[in-house]
Design a protein around this motif. Structure first.
Motif, PDB file in Angstrom:
ATOM      1  N   ILE A  88       0.863  -1.059   0.008  1.00 43.22           N
ATOM      2  CA  ILE A  88       0.097  -0.003  -0.047  1.00 43.22           C
ATOM      3  C   ILE A  88       0.806   1.288  -0.022  1.00 43.22           C
ATOM      4  CG2 ILE A  88      -1.645   1.460   1.354  1.00 43.22           C
ATOM      5  CD1 ILE A  88      -2.904  -1.211   2.354  1.00 43.22           C
ATOM      6  N   SER A  89       1.891   1.265   0.802  1.00 42.26           N
ATOM      7  CA  SER A  89       2.675   2.545   0.913  1.00 42.26           C
ATOM      8  C   SER A  89       3.860   2.655   0.064  1.00 42.26           C
ATOM      9  CB  SER A  89       3.470   2.471   2.561  1.00 42.26           C
ATOM     10  OG  SER A  89       4.454   1.198   2.244  1.00 42.26           O
ATOM     11  N   SER A  90       3.982   1.890  -1.023  1.00 41.92           N
ATOM     12  CA  SER A  90       5.282   1.827  -1.799  1.00 41.92           C
ATOM     13  C   SER A  90       4.860   1.867  -3.072  1.00 41.92           C
ATOM     14  CB  SER A  90       6.266   0.558  -1.906  1.00 41.92           C
ATOM     15  OG  SER A  90       6.551   0.566  -0.294  1.00 41.92           O
ATOM     16  N   PRO A  91       5.261   2.875  -4.073  1.00 41.73           N
ATOM     17  CA  PRO A  91       5.122   2.842  -5.619  1.00 41.73           C
ATOM     18  C   PRO A  91       5.730   1.608  -6.158  1.00 41.73           C
ATOM     19  CG  PRO A  91       5.963   5.013  -4.705  1.00 41.73           C
ATOM     20  CD  PRO A  91       5.969   3.926  -3.497  1.00 41.73           C
ATOM     21  N   LYS A  92       5.425   1.158  -7.329  1.00 39.58           N
ATOM     22  CA  LYS A  92       6.189  -0.020  -8.054  1.00 39.58           C
ATOM     23  C   LYS A  92       7.364  -0.110  -7.960  1.00 39.58           C
ATOM     24  CE  LYS A  92       5.888  -2.520 -12.141  1.00 39.58           C
ATOM     25  NZ  LYS A  92       5.543  -2.649 -13.767  1.00 39.58           N
ATOM     26  N   GLU A  93       8.255   1.120  -8.357  1.00 42.16           N
ATOM     27  CA  GLU A  93       9.527   1.036  -8.580  1.00 42.16           C
ATOM     28  C   GLU A  93      10.318   0.871  -6.990  1.00 42.16           C
ATOM     29  OE1 GLU A  93       7.823   3.399  -9.656  1.00 42.16           O
ATOM     30  OE2 GLU A  93       7.730   2.914 -11.859  1.00 42.16           O
ATOM     31  N   VAL A  94       9.881   1.293  -6.030  1.00 43.54           N
ATOM     32  CA  VAL A  94      10.057   1.254  -4.720  1.00 43.54           C
ATOM     33  C   VAL A  94      10.043  -0.013  -4.175  1.00 43.54           C
ATOM     34  CG1 VAL A  94       9.887   2.085  -2.340  1.00 43.54           C
ATOM     35  CG2 VAL A  94       9.734   3.902  -4.269  1.00 43.54           C
ATOM     36  N   LEU A  95       8.837  -0.744  -4.438  1.00 46.34           N
ATOM     37  CA  LEU A  95       8.604  -2.099  -4.110  1.00 46.34           C
ATOM     38  C   LEU A  95       9.563  -2.954  -4.579  1.00 46.34           C
ATOM     39  CD1 LEU A  95       6.342  -3.348  -2.364  1.00 46.34           C
ATOM     40  CD2 LEU A  95       5.139  -3.824  -4.284  1.00 46.34           C
ATOM     41  N   ILE A  96       9.857  -2.900  -5.851  1.00 49.90           N
ATOM     42  CA  ILE A  96      10.685  -3.742  -6.582  1.00 49.90           C
ATOM     43  C   ILE A  96      12.345  -3.526  -6.080  1.00 49.90           C
ATOM     44  CG2 ILE A  96      11.994  -4.194  -8.764  1.00 49.90           C
ATOM     45  CD1 ILE A  96       9.321  -3.500 -10.085  1.00 49.90           C
ATOM     46  N   ALA A  97      12.558  -2.373  -5.756  1.00 48.71           N
ATOM     47  CA  ALA A  97      13.896  -1.904  -5.352  1.00 48.71           C
ATOM     48  C   ALA A  97      13.978  -2.455  -4.074  1.00 48.71           C
ATOM     49  CB  ALA A  97      14.043  -0.409  -5.431  1.00 48.71           C
ATOM     50  N   THR A  98      12.915  -2.682  -3.152  1.00 42.03           N
ATOM     51  CA  THR A  98      12.893  -3.143  -1.844  1.00 42.03           C
ATOM     52  C   THR A  98      13.235  -4.579  -1.774  1.00 42.03           C
ATOM     53  OG1 THR A  98      11.640  -1.246  -0.955  1.00 42.03           O
ATOM     54  CG2 THR A  98      11.762  -3.363   0.577  1.00 42.03           C
ATOM     55  N   PHE A  99      12.505  -5.233  -2.578  1.00 39.17           N
ATOM     56  CA  PHE A  99      12.608  -6.745  -2.575  1.00 39.17           C
ATOM     57  C   PHE A  99      14.029  -7.065  -3.126  1.00 39.17           C
ATOM     58  CE2 PHE A  99       7.958  -6.854  -2.619  1.00 39.17           C
ATOM     59  CZ  PHE A  99       7.949  -7.759  -1.593  1.00 39.17           C
ATOM     60  N   LYS A 100      14.604  -6.505  -4.284  1.00 36.72           N
ATOM     61  CA  LYS A 100      15.844  -6.682  -4.636  1.00 36.72           C
ATOM     62  C   LYS A 100      17.023  -6.377  -3.609  1.00 36.72           C
ATOM     63  CE  LYS A 100      15.125  -5.939  -9.495  1.00 36.72           C
ATOM     64  NZ  LYS A 100      15.713  -5.322 -10.520  1.00 36.72           N
ATOM     65  N   GLY A 101      16.678  -5.178  -2.774  1.00 33.80           N
ATOM     66  CA  GLY A 101      17.584  -4.699  -1.884  1.00 33.80           C
ATOM     67  C   GLY A 101      17.728  -5.669  -0.483  1.00 33.80           C
ATOM     68  N   ALA A 102      16.376  -6.328  -0.195  1.00 38.97           N
ATOM     69  CA  ALA A 102      16.547  -7.262   0.693  1.00 38.97           C
ATOM     70  C   ALA A 102      17.512  -8.295   0.326  1.00 38.97           C
ATOM     71  CB  ALA A 102      15.003  -7.513   1.226  1.00 38.97           C
ATOM     72  N   MET A 103      17.593  -8.820  -0.797  1.00 40.62           N
ATOM     73  CA  MET A 103      18.222 -10.038  -1.386  1.00 40.62           C
ATOM     74  C   MET A 103      19.781  -9.927  -1.227  1.00 40.62           C
ATOM     75  SD  MET A 103      16.291 -12.337  -1.988  1.00 40.62           S
ATOM     76  CE  MET A 103      15.210 -11.881  -0.422  1.00 40.62           C
ATOM     77  N   THR A 104      20.054  -8.454  -1.223  1.00 41.61           N
ATOM     78  CA  THR A 104      21.659  -8.321  -1.274  1.00 41.61           C
ATOM     79  C   THR A 104      22.104  -8.525   0.073  1.00 41.61           C
ATOM     80  OG1 THR A 104      21.046  -5.871  -0.520  1.00 41.61           O
ATOM     81  CG2 THR A 104      21.178  -6.296  -2.948  1.00 41.61           C
ATOM     82  N   ILE A 105      21.423  -8.726   1.030  1.00 45.15           N
ATOM     83  CA  ILE A 105      22.199  -8.818   2.455  1.00 45.15           C
ATOM     84  C   ILE A 105      22.853 -10.204   2.608  1.00 45.15           C
ATOM     85  CG2 ILE A 105      20.465  -7.480   3.586  1.00 45.15           C
ATOM     86  CD1 ILE A 105      19.184 -10.012   4.642  1.00 45.15           C
ATOM     87  N   PHE A 106      22.415 -10.992   1.596  1.00 39.96           N
ATOM     88  CA  PHE A 106      23.209 -12.314   1.577  1.00 39.96           C
ATOM     89  C   PHE A 106      24.500 -12.449   1.044  1.00 39.96           C
ATOM     90  CE2 PHE A 106      18.655 -13.297   2.270  1.00 39.96           C
ATOM     91  CZ  PHE A 106      18.665 -13.902   3.345  1.00 39.96           C
ATOM     92  N   GLY A 107      24.768 -11.244   0.500  1.00 37.70           N
ATOM     93  CA  GLY A 107      26.245 -11.108  -0.411  1.00 37.70           C
ATOM     94  C   GLY A 107      26.959 -10.580   0.542  1.00 37.70           C
ATOM     95  N   GLY A 108      28.320 -10.405   0.105  1.00 33.21           N
ATOM     96  CA  GLY A 108      29.309  -9.911   0.766  1.00 33.21           C
ATOM     97  C   GLY A 108      29.444  -8.500   0.452  1.00 33.21           C
ATOM     98  N   MET A 109      30.107  -7.858   1.364  1.00 33.44           N
ATOM     99  CA  MET A 109      30.457  -6.199   1.176  1.00 33.44           C
ATOM    100  C   MET A 109      31.348  -5.951   0.065  1.00 33.44           C
ATOM    101  SD  MET A 109      28.366  -4.792   3.480  1.00 33.44           S
ATOM    102  CE  MET A 109      29.062  -3.135   3.925  1.00 33.44           C
ATOM    103  N   THR A 110      31.249  -4.987  -0.568  1.00 31.45           N
ATOM    104  CA  THR A 110      32.056  -4.836  -1.846  1.00 31.45           C
ATOM    105  C   THR A 110      33.573  -4.122  -1.541  1.00 31.45           C
ATOM    106  OG1 THR A 110      30.081  -4.104  -3.257  1.00 31.45           O
ATOM    107  CG2 THR A 110      32.232  -3.503  -4.014  1.00 31.45           C
ATOM    108  N   THR A 111      33.618  -3.305  -0.795  1.00 31.87           N
ATOM    109  CA  THR A 111      35.095  -2.717  -0.295  1.00 31.87           C
ATOM    110  C   THR A 111      35.911  -3.510   0.440  1.00 31.87           C
ATOM    111  OG1 THR A 111      34.201  -1.486   1.423  1.00 31.87           O
ATOM    112  CG2 THR A 111      34.117  -0.361  -0.695  1.00 31.87           C
ATOM    113  N   SER A 112      37.161  -3.116   0.222  1.00 30.07           N
ATOM    114  CA  SER A 112      38.403  -3.918   0.873  1.00 30.07           C
ATOM    115  C   SER A 112      39.695  -2.828   0.509  1.00 30.07           C
ATOM    116  CB  SER A 112      38.547  -5.219   0.768  1.00 30.07           C
ATOM    117  OG  SER A 112      38.902  -5.366  -0.698  1.00 30.07           O
TER     118      SER A 112
END
Length: 288
Positions: free
Chosen positions: A49-73
């Motif tokens: 209800i609260s999220s436009p389509k683009e934000v909703l898609i970005a949110t689900f994609k963003g939630a999946m990134t937590i299982f990957g490692g960090m980029t920087t070193s």
């Protein structure tokens, strides 16, 4: 790896404490499915209800990134500055016109090809190429480049933080949804007032599981997920700020070594290569 480890620690410690206090584990298991359906389903519906389509898609994609490692070193930042060194040296040897093909097709460029292999480098690569494209075609002052790059970074980080903000708001609402589930459980219990005390006790306990689930999900899982995504957005910001510091120095007329040092000094201290380490990496890249 750390996400899975953290999940096991949260569940293990909380449930172990419950069992050690001789709690009825079967009560939680029996009540959890309907309570989770109400709480998680309600939270998901509120997010839609609260999220436009683009934000909703970005949110689900963003939630999946937590299982990957960090980029920087340290190695990552060394590679970034080494790549910029190659770009600067080509400009000094052959002029600005010589980098036109490099910034237009970075994946095919000998300077950017290695850096472009990773999809995680896409944003910083676009940032560098867009900046150098302007530098090679438009005659503007160095401080104007700084303003342009600052606006670019601000827009990129704002977009990267949207999933974190959305998930954080869901976390804020989960305790209240747990109370909703609890209240419905109490309503059900009120219809059992003629039942024995054991039945009433089980029903009230099941209702309170709703409050427990709402608070646990909010502060044990969903809130930390939002924080994890925020750290990743800030990591992207740190990378772009390093590139910006170096590019600003170079566009301002400084020689490549000074521009690279400006970028090196912008790297977070715990990941910053020493002057000698960067110098050795640049020498090694020239020998390839």
């Amino acid at each position: 790896m750390f996400v899975i480890l953290g999940t096991l620690i949260v569940l293990g410690c909380i449930l172990s404490g419950f069992v050690l206090e001789k709690g009825n584990f079967n009560l939680i298991l029996s009540a959890a499915p309907p309570e989770l359906l109400m709480i998680v389903g309600g939270a998901l519906g509120a997010l839609v209800i609260s999220s436009p389509k683009e934000v909703l898609i970005a949110t689900f994609k963003g939630a999946m990134t937590i299982f990957g490692g960090m980029t920087t070193s340290k190695a990552y930042y060394t590679e970034l500055l080494t790549t910029l060194s190659g770009l600067y040296m080509k400009i000094r040897r052959e002029g600005l016109v010589a980098i036109e093909k490099d910034v237009e097709r970075p994946a095919e460029s000998p300077i950017f090809s290695n850096f472009a292999k990773s999809k995680k480098n896409h944003e910083v690569l676009v940032f560098i190429c867009d900046t150098m494209r302007i530098f090679s075609t438009v005659n503007i002052e160095a401080h104007e480049f700084d303003t342009i790059m600052e606006a670019d970074i601000e827009a990129t980080v704002h977009e990267a933080l949207l999933p974190s903000h959305s998930i954080s708001k869901v976390a804020d609402g989960l305790p209240a949804l747990g109370i909703v589930a609890c209240v419905l459980g109490v309503v059900i219990t009120m219809g059992k007032l003629n039942e024995p005390a054991e039945v009433l006790g089980h029903s009230i306990g099941a209702a309170l599981v709703g409050t427990f689930m709402g608070v646990l999900l909010a502060y044990g899982f969903i809130g930390p997920i939002a924080t994890n995504i925020e750290y990743r957005a800030k990591e992207t910001e740190a990378i772009l700020l390093v590139a910006k510091a170096s590019l600003t120095a170079f566009v301002g007329g400084n020689p490549p070594p000074v521009a690279l040092e400006a970028g090196r000094r912008a790297i977070p201290i715990h990941q910053r290569p020493t002057f000698e380490e960067l110098e050795e990496a640049i020498k090694a890249s020239k020998g390839k």
